[in-house]
Scaffold this active site. Structure first.
Site, short mmCIF file in Angstrom:
data_model
loop_
_atom_site.label_atom_id
_atom_site.label_comp_id
_atom_site.label_asym_id
_atom_site.label_seq_id
_atom_site.Cartn_x
_atom_site.Cartn_y
_atom_site.Cartn_z
N ASP A 85 -42.07 -31.84 1.61
CA ASP A 85 -43.46 -32.37 1.88
C ASP A 85 -43.81 -32.41 3.12
O ASP A 85 -45.00 -33.16 3.37
CB ASP A 85 -43.56 -33.63 1.01
N GLU A 86 -43.47 -31.95 4.15
CA GLU A 86 -43.80 -31.82 5.28
C GLU A 86 -44.05 -30.22 5.88
O GLU A 86 -43.16 -29.72 6.50
CB GLU A 86 -42.67 -32.61 6.21
N ASN A 97 -31.52 -33.98 5.41
CA ASN A 97 -31.27 -34.71 6.73
C ASN A 97 -30.53 -35.95 6.60
O ASN A 97 -30.48 -36.85 7.52
CB ASN A 97 -32.70 -35.12 7.55
N GLU A 113 -41.46 -35.14 15.76
CA GLU A 113 -42.30 -35.50 14.73
C GLU A 113 -43.87 -35.12 15.10
O GLU A 113 -44.29 -35.63 16.23
CB GLU A 113 -42.44 -37.22 14.79
#
Length: 438
Positions: free
Chosen positions: A29-30, A91, A213
């Site tokens: 979802d990233e 992760n 990020e």
């Protein structure tokens, strides 16, 4: 199945060059990393031989781009999910020094095992993975032995902070963060996690990996992607280029027939070593600039060599090592040589194949016998890296003490000659005066 793209002037060919990788979409979802990886590939291909940065990366680095590490999570039937098809957060799935429950590699997810195999086989110098939900460059360690939220220092802490700073300082917003000083953070100081890919890269692949990020908002609207790409482009390029614009690079060869050696490269004060490649004997050791380092090349059966170097800002150092075999090792090397030299035949020295225009490894005759020297880098550019002063560095043909002794001997000889000449002139004039009086 995971697909990766390699960008190089010789993709698929192993060369004595550093390798770098970007990994996108580790969490389904990233998806921003997927888009930025493809935009980076387009930019490099469009600007090769037009833009100096694009040409540097393509010619001097093997860049690997993995758009999606978690394609199943991205394409999940009910919409993209963070985890993979087996509902596992990738992760948190890697073996971890502080989390032994993950140490059984056979029980890792297929995506995790594929990444581990890729990292072990490719010898990446550095890398980064893309995430969303914040705007910061994160570096190891990600956890502490006591599971506490506090700064966890890795052996290469200063180098990791330098690389994170390279990314953040080239981003117009990240470096001005009010939440993270300088736009960077230690992983465990932010929030501890275990089973992450970042620490595993460093411990088992000798790869200095960052977690980037990329955006405060997850899954940004497509209309925002051009702006986000514009903000990140320079950071993405500079981080890759740092693998050749900083650090210590070179080759380790045997003085016996100049064969490459997979020697261990260690730096005094840093309890983490790495090995040169067996194919070319090349190594690429990234270090924080502005410091003096003692670099040592060592290998079983050979005499070790150590050298002090000063690593300036925005400059890489080329440092080659020639190791002398110990007597037993010299005999073994002779036994492994199948060729018998015919009478009158010139001895042949085999060296690794290098790209046109690249400097081959130094031969024994080019190397001196000194073991510890201090040299600042010369300003000449060779192979994209600034070289150590060739007149006084490892390429010197005389021991260091002779370099200083010979000029002193020459000056002394001149002074003696002048003294004798003056004494002879004085005696001659005195004798003439006596004769004139007679």
């Amino acid at each position: 199945m995971q697909w990766a793209l390699e960008i190089s002037d010789k993709p698929g060919v192993f060369e004595p060059e550093p390798a770098f990788k970007y990994v996108g979409n580790m969490h389904g979802d990233e998806p921003l990393g997927r888009e930025l990886v493809l935009l980076l590939a387009d930019w490099l291909c469009d600007n090769y031989l037009k833009d100096p940065m694009a040409s540097l990366i393509v010619d001097k680095i093997h860049l690997h781009l993995l758009p999606s590490m978690n394609p199943d999570g991205f394409a999940a039937q009910n919409g993209p999910t963070r985890n993979n098809a087996h509902d596992v957060d990738l992760n948190r799935d890697f073996p971890d020094q502080f989390f032994p429950q993950n140490n059984n590699e056979e029980k890792r997810q297929a995506e995790t095992r594929a990444m581990m195999s890729w990292i072990r086989s490719t010898r990446f110098t550095a890398s980064a993975s893309f995430h969303e939900g914040a705007l910061v460059a994160n570096y190891p360690w990600d956890g502490n032995p006591d599971i506490s939220q506090k700064y966890a220092t890795s052996p290469d802490d200063s180098t990791f902070k330098y690389l994170a700073g390279v990314y953040a300082n080239n981003h117009p917003v990240m470096s001005k963060s009010k939440e993270f000083v300088g736009g960077v953070t230690n992983g465990a100081a932010w929030y501890p996690l275990y089973g992450g890919m970042q620490d595993w890269n460093y411990l088992h692949g000798n790869c200095l990996d960052l977690t980037l990020e990329m955006n405060d908002q997850k899954w940004p609207h497509p209309t925002q992607i051009p702006r986000i790409w514009s903000e990140h482009r320079k950071s993405l390029l500079e981080l890759v280029a740092a693998t050749v614009k900083s650090g210590v690079h070179g080759r380790v060869m045997s003085s016996k027939k100049a064969q490459p050696l997979p020697a261990s490269i260690s730096v005094s004060g840093i309890s983490h070593s790495m090995n040169a490649s067996a194919e070319f004997g090349d190594y690429h050791r990234l270090l924080a600039p502005g410091q003096v380092y003692e670099v040592t090349a060592s290998m079983a059966g050979y005499s070790s060599r150590s050298t002090f170097i000063f690593l300036p800002n925005h400059t890489a150092i080329t440092l080659d090592f020639i190791l002398d075999p110990l007597p037993a090792a010299a005999v073994e090397e002779e036994k492994k040589t199948p060729h018998t030299q015919a009478p009158g035949e010139k001895a042949e020295t085999k060296t690794p194949v290098t790209k046109p225009g690249k400097t081959p490894p130094l031969t024994t005759e080019e190397m001196g016998s000194e073991e510890v020297i201090f040299r600042k880098p010369a300003k000449s550019l060779r192979n994209g890296l600034h070289s150590v002063d060739e007149e006084g560095g490892l390429g010197s043909s005389l021991p260091l003490r002779l370099i200083y002794l010979l000029p002193l001997v020459s000056v002394a000889a001149v002074l003696v000659c002048l003294f004798l000449a003056s004494r002879g002139s004085y005696r001659y004039n005195t004798a003439r005066q006596r004769l004139s009086r007679v």
